[in-house]
Design a protein around this motif. Structure first.
Motif, PDB file in Angstrom:
ATOM      1  N   ILE A 109       8.267 -45.885  34.189  1.00  0.00           N
ATOM      2  CA  ILE A 109       7.539 -45.719  34.968  1.00  0.00           C
ATOM      3  C   ILE A 109       6.944 -44.562  36.052  1.00  0.00           C
ATOM      4  O   ILE A 109       6.074 -44.475  36.183  1.00  0.00           O
ATOM      5  N   ILE A 110       8.664 -43.590  36.263  1.00  0.00           N
ATOM      6  CA  ILE A 110       7.959 -42.677  37.023  1.00  0.00           C
ATOM      7  C   ILE A 110       7.848 -42.000  36.556  1.00  0.00           C
ATOM      8  O   ILE A 110       7.220 -41.289  37.213  1.00  0.00           O
ATOM      9  N   ILE A 111       8.474 -41.600  35.576  1.00  0.00           N
ATOM     10  CA  ILE A 111       8.027 -40.584  34.276  1.00  0.00           C
ATOM     11  C   ILE A 111       5.692 -40.255  34.498  1.00  0.00           C
ATOM     12  O   ILE A 111       5.890 -39.768  33.838  1.00  0.00           O
ATOM     13  N   ALA A 112       5.410 -41.610  33.400  1.00  0.00           N
ATOM     14  CA  ALA A 112       3.965 -41.607  33.368  1.00  0.00           C
ATOM     15  C   ALA A 112       2.917 -41.340  34.333  1.00  0.00           C
ATOM     16  O   ALA A 112       3.177 -41.077  34.126  1.00  0.00           O
ATOM     17  N   PHE A 113       3.983 -41.651  35.991  1.00  0.00           N
ATOM     18  CA  PHE A 113       3.205 -41.760  37.338  1.00  0.00           C
ATOM     19  C   PHE A 113       2.633 -40.306  37.267  1.00  0.00           C
ATOM     20  O   PHE A 113       2.423 -39.724  37.798  1.00  0.00           O
ATOM     21  N   THR A 114       4.160 -39.652  37.161  1.00  0.00           N
ATOM     22  CA  THR A 114       4.382 -38.025  37.061  1.00  0.00           C
ATOM     23  C   THR A 114       4.090 -37.128  36.336  1.00  0.00           C
ATOM     24  O   THR A 114       3.199 -36.180  37.121  1.00  0.00           O
ATOM     25  N   ILE A 115       3.403 -37.456  34.999  1.00  0.00           N
ATOM     26  CA  ILE A 115       2.676 -37.118  34.180  1.00  0.00           C
ATOM     27  C   ILE A 115       0.974 -36.796  34.278  1.00  0.00           C
ATOM     28  O   ILE A 115       0.634 -35.985  34.876  1.00  0.00           O
ATOM     29  N   VAL A 116       0.631 -38.108  34.932  1.00  0.00           N
ATOM     30  CA  VAL A 116      -0.916 -38.080  35.987  1.00  0.00           C
ATOM     31  C   VAL A 116      -0.526 -37.080  36.937  1.00  0.00           C
ATOM     32  O   VAL A 116      -2.086 -36.768  37.058  1.00  0.00           O
ATOM     33  N   HIS A 117       0.416 -37.770  37.977  1.00  0.00           N
ATOM     34  CA  HIS A 117       0.009 -36.420  39.413  1.00  0.00           C
ATOM     35  C   HIS A 117       1.019 -35.078  38.791  1.00  0.00           C
ATOM     36  O   HIS A 117      -0.269 -34.860  39.450  1.00  0.00           O
ATOM     37  N   ILE A 118       0.826 -35.515  38.106  1.00  0.00           N
ATOM     38  CA  ILE A 118       0.947 -33.259  37.498  1.00  0.00           C
ATOM     39  C   ILE A 118      -0.534 -32.924  37.051  1.00  0.00           C
ATOM     40  O   ILE A 118      -0.879 -31.710  37.759  1.00  0.00           O
ATOM     41  N   TRP A 119      -0.957 -33.536  35.914  1.00  0.00           N
ATOM     42  CA  TRP A 119      -2.587 -33.359  35.667  1.00  0.00           C
ATOM     43  C   TRP A 119      -3.504 -33.173  36.907  1.00  0.00           C
ATOM     44  O   TRP A 119      -4.036 -32.860  37.008  1.00  0.00           O
ATOM     45  N   MET A 120      -3.295 -34.320  37.808  1.00  0.00           N
ATOM     46  CA  MET A 120      -4.462 -34.397  38.205  1.00  0.00           C
ATOM     47  C   MET A 120      -4.584 -33.597  39.144  1.00  0.00           C
ATOM     48  O   MET A 120      -5.198 -32.641  40.132  1.00  0.00           O
ATOM     49  N   ALA A 121      -3.126 -33.194  39.585  1.00  0.00           N
ATOM     50  CA  ALA A 121      -2.781 -31.962  40.780  1.00  0.00           C
ATOM     51  C   ALA A 121      -3.445 -30.542  40.622  1.00  0.00           C
ATOM     52  O   ALA A 121      -3.367 -29.742  40.880  1.00  0.00           O
ATOM     53  N   THR A 122      -3.062 -30.308  39.347  1.00  0.00           N
ATOM     54  CA  THR A 122      -3.334 -28.720  38.292  1.00  0.00           C
ATOM     55  C   THR A 122      -4.306 -28.556  37.993  1.00  0.00           C
ATOM     56  O   THR A 122      -4.814 -27.786  37.767  1.00  0.00           O
ATOM     57  N   VAL A 123      -4.129 -29.717  37.171  1.00  0.00           N
ATOM     58  CA  VAL A 123      -5.660 -29.433  36.192  1.00  0.00           C
ATOM     59  C   VAL A 123      -7.306 -29.847  36.331  1.00  0.00           C
ATOM     60  O   VAL A 123      -7.597 -29.126  36.097  1.00  0.00           O
ATOM     61  N   LEU A 124      -6.781 -30.820  36.512  1.00  0.00           N
ATOM     62  CA  LEU A 124      -7.951 -31.722  36.444  1.00  0.00           C
ATOM     63  C   LEU A 124      -8.582 -31.693  38.220  1.00  0.00           C
ATOM     64  O   LEU A 124     -10.172 -31.761  38.043  1.00  0.00           O
TER      65      LEU A 124
END
Length: 335
Positions: free
Chosen positions: A281-296
């Motif tokens: 669960i943490i891995i899935a949300f970490t990927i989302v968090h990183i994408w949202m904060a950096t690329v999106l």
């Protein structure tokens, strides 16, 4: 005289025959006894092995909790659950979520600043916040990469590298995982204590979810910038996910690496399953968090690099927070 001769002849002919028959019967009886004893021994061995396989407790010279249990049935069942469900779920969390965001990025593109950069930088995070964030982020990523290797490495790496290389990789992953864990726990505690007051959900957060945070660049959602305080609804969801499952993963991790606790093996294996589920669960949300904060989010990464954000970024993504600090006089620009 004749009678004595007959007695002698009887003794000479019959007695050896009687002795031979007696010895034969005795030997047969012994053979039957040996066969019966062997069958009983085999039966006892089979019963013993059946009891051991079913997890019955016996006696061993080792002292401690469940020292008499030679085979832990629940651990075998738990291993099957881990291999059949949790390992594929971790692979899906890594590849599935990452792949979904790649597709979303190429279809939707990033969320641009509608008015561009203003050139004026507004203070958002203190130096202490930056330190907590990056220590937590680096330790979390260290645990994620080593944990992925521990869970998936034997399937995706081991078949393609030499035994020596694999031995070094898995030993190094386990060692790093164990030593980075306490760093993660300490930074996680600081994060929860310091940032929790900013993470309470409000009614306007519901609208943030309904318009997907304003990140959609097509259709009826295009150009929608929902109200948001210091943390938007997505960041709050990430925070509470990290808070709850960070607690689970920290407690279960300590149960797994502290043998002095001498826990029942059912508890140890339950900790292993909880640890794996929490990690997924943490891995899935970490990927989302990183994408949202950096690329999106255009301009979003600057917040965690310097602690400052562009004023137009603050107005577009966190308008209620910007209005609040402007009204109460705590708005601070970068020199």
């Amino acid at each position: 005289m004749l009678l004595k001769s007959l007695r002698g002849l009887f003794a000479l002919l019959v007695l050896p025959l009687v002795l031979t028959l007696g010895l034969g019967l005795s030997t047969s009886a012994l053979a039957v006894d040996d066969q019966t004893s062997q069958q009983m021994a085999n039966t006892n061995d089979a019963d013993l092995w059946r009891a051991v396989q079913s997890g019955d407790s016996g006696y061993t010279t080792k002292q401690g909790v469940e020292s008499g249990v030679l085979i832990n049935v629940s651990a075998i069942e738990g291993t099957e659950i881990k291999n059949k469900y949790l390992t594929p779920a971790m692979g899906l969390a890594v590849l599935g979520v990452f792949g979904a965001f790649i597709v979303f990025y190429f279809v939707n593109g990033p969320s641009k600043l509608s008015k561009g950069y203003s050139g004026k930088m507004v203070l958002r995070w203190s130096k202490a916040d930056l330190w907590i964030h990056w220590v937590l982020a680096i330790s979390c990523l260290g645990l994620i990469f080593t944990g992925i290797n521990i869970m998936l490495g034997k399937h995706i790496l081991q078949p393609y590298v030499g035994e020596g290389v694999w031995a070094g990789l898995i030993y190094g992953s386990k060692a790093i995982h164990d030593y980075v864990g306490p760093v993660f726990i300490i930074s996680w505690i600081l994060c929860v204590v310091k940032w929790m007051p900013l993470q309470t959900f409000k009614m306007y957060d519901l609208k943030w979810f309904l318009v997907v945070g304003g990140y959609i660049n097509f259709g009826p959602f295009k150009g929608k910038h929902p109200d948001s305080g210091f943390a938007n609804a997505g960041e709050k969801m990430w925070f509470w996910t990290l808070t709850v499952f960070g607690l689970f993963i920290s407690v279960s991790g300590m149960m797994l690496v502290l043998p002095g606790l001498d826990l029942p093996r059912e508890a140890s294996f339950a900790a292993l399953l909880i640890h794996a589920i929490s990690a997924i669960i943490i891995i899935a949300f970490t990927i989302v968090h990183i994408w949202m904060a950096t690329v999106l989010s255009e301009g979003g990464m600057e917040c965690m690099k310097s602690g400052y954000c562009d004023e137009n970024w603050a107005v577009q993504h966190h308008n209620l927070w910007y209005d609040e600090i402007k009204a109460n006089g705590t708005l601070e620009y970068k020199d």
